[in-house]
Design an enzyme around this catalytic site. Structure first.
Site, PDB file in Angstrom:
ATOM      1  N   ASP A 127       0.848  -1.194   0.000  1.00 49.59           N
ATOM      2  CA  ASP A 127       0.000   0.000   0.000  1.00 49.59           C
ATOM      3  C   ASP A 127       0.884   1.246   0.000  1.00 49.59           C
ATOM      4  O   ASP A 127       1.652   1.480   0.929  1.00 49.59           O
ATOM      5  CB  ASP A 127      -0.905  -0.001   1.231  1.00 49.59           C
ATOM      6  CG  ASP A 127      -2.077   0.958   1.097  1.00 49.59           C
ATOM      7  OD1 ASP A 127      -1.856   2.099   0.655  1.00 49.59           O
ATOM      8  OD2 ASP A 127      -3.208   0.562   1.420  1.00 49.59           O
ATOM      9  N   SER A 184      -7.227   4.676  -1.217  1.00 50.54           N
ATOM     10  CA  SER A 184      -7.020   3.227  -1.115  1.00 50.54           C
ATOM     11  C   SER A 184      -8.303   2.439  -1.328  1.00 50.54           C
ATOM     12  O   SER A 184      -8.266   1.302  -1.801  1.00 50.54           O
ATOM     13  CB  SER A 184      -6.411   2.874   0.249  1.00 50.54           C
ATOM     14  OG  SER A 184      -5.086   3.337   0.340  1.00 50.54           O
ATOM     15  N   THR A 219      -8.076  -1.497   1.952  1.00 56.71           N
ATOM     16  CA  THR A 219      -7.674  -2.504   0.967  1.00 56.71           C
ATOM     17  C   THR A 219      -8.340  -3.853   1.203  1.00 56.71           C
ATOM     18  O   THR A 219      -8.992  -4.382   0.292  1.00 56.71           O
ATOM     19  CB  THR A 219      -6.148  -2.645   0.913  1.00 56.71           C
ATOM     20  OG1 THR A 219      -5.570  -1.383   0.576  1.00 56.71           O
ATOM     21  CG2 THR A 219      -5.738  -3.676  -0.133  1.00 56.71           C
ATOM     22  N   GLU A 240      -1.011  -7.849   2.279  1.00 54.31           N
ATOM     23  CA  GLU A 240      -0.761  -6.419   2.107  1.00 54.31           C
ATOM     24  C   GLU A 240       0.212  -5.882   3.153  1.00 54.31           C
ATOM     25  O   GLU A 240      -0.008  -6.028   4.355  1.00 54.31           O
ATOM     26  CB  GLU A 240      -2.059  -5.610   2.208  1.00 54.31           C
ATOM     27  CG  GLU A 240      -1.800  -4.128   1.914  1.00 54.31           C
ATOM     28  CD  GLU A 240      -2.960  -3.216   2.255  1.00 54.31           C
ATOM     29  OE1 GLU A 240      -3.193  -2.273   1.470  1.00 54.31           O
ATOM     30  OE2 GLU A 240      -3.622  -3.426   3.294  1.00 54.31           O
ATOM     31  N   ASP A 293      -1.338  -0.105  -4.697  1.00 48.08           N
ATOM     32  CA  ASP A 293      -2.615   0.520  -5.043  1.00 48.08           C
ATOM     33  C   ASP A 293      -2.421   1.959  -5.504  1.00 48.08           C
ATOM     34  O   ASP A 293      -3.250   2.512  -6.225  1.00 48.08           O
ATOM     35  CB  ASP A 293      -3.584   0.455  -3.860  1.00 48.08           C
ATOM     36  CG  ASP A 293      -2.980   0.956  -2.552  1.00 48.08           C
ATOM     37  OD1 ASP A 293      -1.755   1.210  -2.496  1.00 48.08           O
ATOM     38  OD2 ASP A 293      -3.732   1.091  -1.570  1.00 48.08           O
ATOM     39  N   HIS A 298      -1.550  10.911  -1.277  1.00 47.55           N
ATOM     40  CA  HIS A 298      -1.189  10.024  -2.379  1.00 47.55           C
ATOM     41  C   HIS A 298      -0.751  10.836  -3.595  1.00 47.55           C
ATOM     42  O   HIS A 298      -0.973  12.046  -3.662  1.00 47.55           O
ATOM     43  CB  HIS A 298      -2.381   9.148  -2.771  1.00 47.55           C
ATOM     44  CG  HIS A 298      -2.906   8.302  -1.662  1.00 47.55           C
ATOM     45  ND1 HIS A 298      -4.098   7.611  -1.739  1.00 47.55           N
ATOM     46  CD2 HIS A 298      -2.412   8.031  -0.422  1.00 47.55           C
ATOM     47  CE1 HIS A 298      -4.307   6.949  -0.616  1.00 47.55           C
ATOM     48  NE2 HIS A 298      -3.298   7.193   0.202  1.00 47.55           N
TER      49      HIS A 298
END
Length: 415
Positions: free
Chosen positions: A4, A44, A97, A217, A264, A363
């Site tokens: 992630d 996410s 996620t 993850e 992601d 992000h």
């Protein structure tokens, strides 16, 4: 497997600091673009939904079309096909996620709603954090009714059986650097590697002729990116790579397992080599070895520093980071009046000393790597969008996403 927030620069950073190639290095086969239905920069939840369903949805949406109706996931389609399924994460199990693969909700923040769906899905292994919801009395009772063997300590990991529910922290698991440096955490909280190893052992022992699907993850690479914390980032990324190495050993022995690893999205906009405008030093220097001197994440060190001031604040900062603060650094520490300000100050000083920079604490839209091995892995070569991953997996294994979606057409995604 999903890292992630794990962007390409983080792989370079981790490889350089490790001093040798990463396990993923020999298996990079392509790239993945990550935009959501309504943003060039995904969150996410939308990213997980894309990878799990083949559908682009709005940010914050979990397992839904953009209009809010439920979309079938590859995990649900695999269960329908008789495949044993599991999820191993370092975030809460109900986090974005894993939720995107196992639930349907208009908002990722409907966490109790998501938890109840996960418990009734028929998932045979769920390891991670999230006791804040999984230990609520009604959810605990539901887990028992569904037959789960419930564990909460590393000592129970090797003896648990299917179906297994391991909830090892109230929220997310501790950052790996903090787990390694705190004896009680190290003793009682398993690493991603330990959880993933046990999950594979359980599926191997079960020996389901239809096979298994396991989501693994490294969740908190993303959390380190949000904190702009290079120390936590390194140890989280290294743990993901070590887990991939273990998975590859399993896959090569099995000789019939498809392994893919991607992210992601990227988090933080990590820049390797950063020259500050008023810095008289070498503009091409990068000093990542500074990271190895630290005894904890910025969050962990912030808790140590918050009650302190003056010379004791500065000396304790040096004790935990190995950095002697400059006049500017001392000012950053002095001006930090709460937990958030303090860990951001620590992250800034460590990053600046290491000559690393960040463009954001959120992000980015950077394409991420696709790593793969095994039968039909060539389907994942080249550049692809994240939603193509689900459709490719479903087509390879003949899992019927449309059937699952049709069954969910009356499902209310709002609790």
């Amino acid at each position: 497997m999903i890292g992630d927030g794990f962007g390409p620069a983080m792989a370079t950073f981790t490889r350089t600091l490790k001093g040798s190639p990463l396990a993923i290095d020999g298996y990079v086969i392509g790239t993945v673009s990550t935009k959501s239905a309504n943003r060039l920069i995904t969150d996410s939840a939308a990213a997980a939904t894309a990878m799990a369903t083949g559908v682009l949805t709005k940010n914050r949406g979990i397992g839904i079309f953009e209009n809010g109706t439920a979309a079938g996931t590859i995990l649900e389609a695999a269960i329908e096909a008789g495949v044993s399924c599991g999820m191993v994460v370092t975030s809460p199990i109900h986090h974005a996620t894993p939720a995107g693969f196992s639930a349907h909700a208009n908002s990722r923040y409907s966490e109790d709603f998501i938890t109840k769906q996960q418990l009734q899905k028929g998932i045979k292994v769920m390891f991670g954090g999230g006791a804040n919801y999984y230990n609520l009395p009604d959810n605990r009772l539901l887990a028992e009714e569904m037959g789960y063997h419930i564990i909460n300590d590393t000592s129970q990991l090797n003896s648990t059986q299917l179906p297994a529910l391991g909830v090892f922290a109230y929220d997310g698991l501790p950052f790996e650097v903090d787990r390694l440096n705190q004896p009680e955490q190290f003793k009682h909280v398993p690493s991603l590697l330990e959880m993933a190893t046990r999950a594979l052992e359980l599926f191997k022992e079960e020996d389901n002729e239809k096979g298994f699907f396991l989501l693994i993850e490294g969740s908190e690479i993303d959390w380190a990116g949000h904190n702009n914390d290079p120390v936590a980032m390194y140890y989280e990324s290294l743990q993901l790579d070590q887990t991939f190495e273990m998975v590859m050993e399993f896959a090569k022995k099995d000789n019939d397992t498809l392994v893919i690893l991607t992210a992601d999205h990227e988090t933080g906009g990590l820049g390797i080599g950063y020259h500050y405008s008023n810095d008289p030093g070498d503009p091409y220097s990068w000093e990542p070895q500074v990271i190895l001197k630290s005894k904890g994440s910025s969050e962990y060190i912030a808790n140590k520093l918050l009650p302190l001031n003056g010379s004791l604040l500065y000396s304790t900062f040096t004790e935990y980071t190995g950095i002697i603060p400059s006049v500017e650094d001392k000012l950053e520490l002095d001006n930090a009046k709460n937990f958030s300000e303090m860990y951001h100050a620590i992250s800034l000083i460590v990053s600046k000393t290491a000559r690393m920079g960040w463009t954001t604490d959120q992000h980015t839209a950077i394409d991420v790597n696709m790593v793969g091995y095994g039968p039909l892995v060539t389907h994942f070569c080249g550049n692809q969008h994240s939603n193509q991953i689900a459709t490719k997996i479903a087509n390879i294994f003949e899992w019927d996403l449309e059937l699952i979606t049709s069954r969910l057409r009356h499902f209310n995604t709002t609790p």
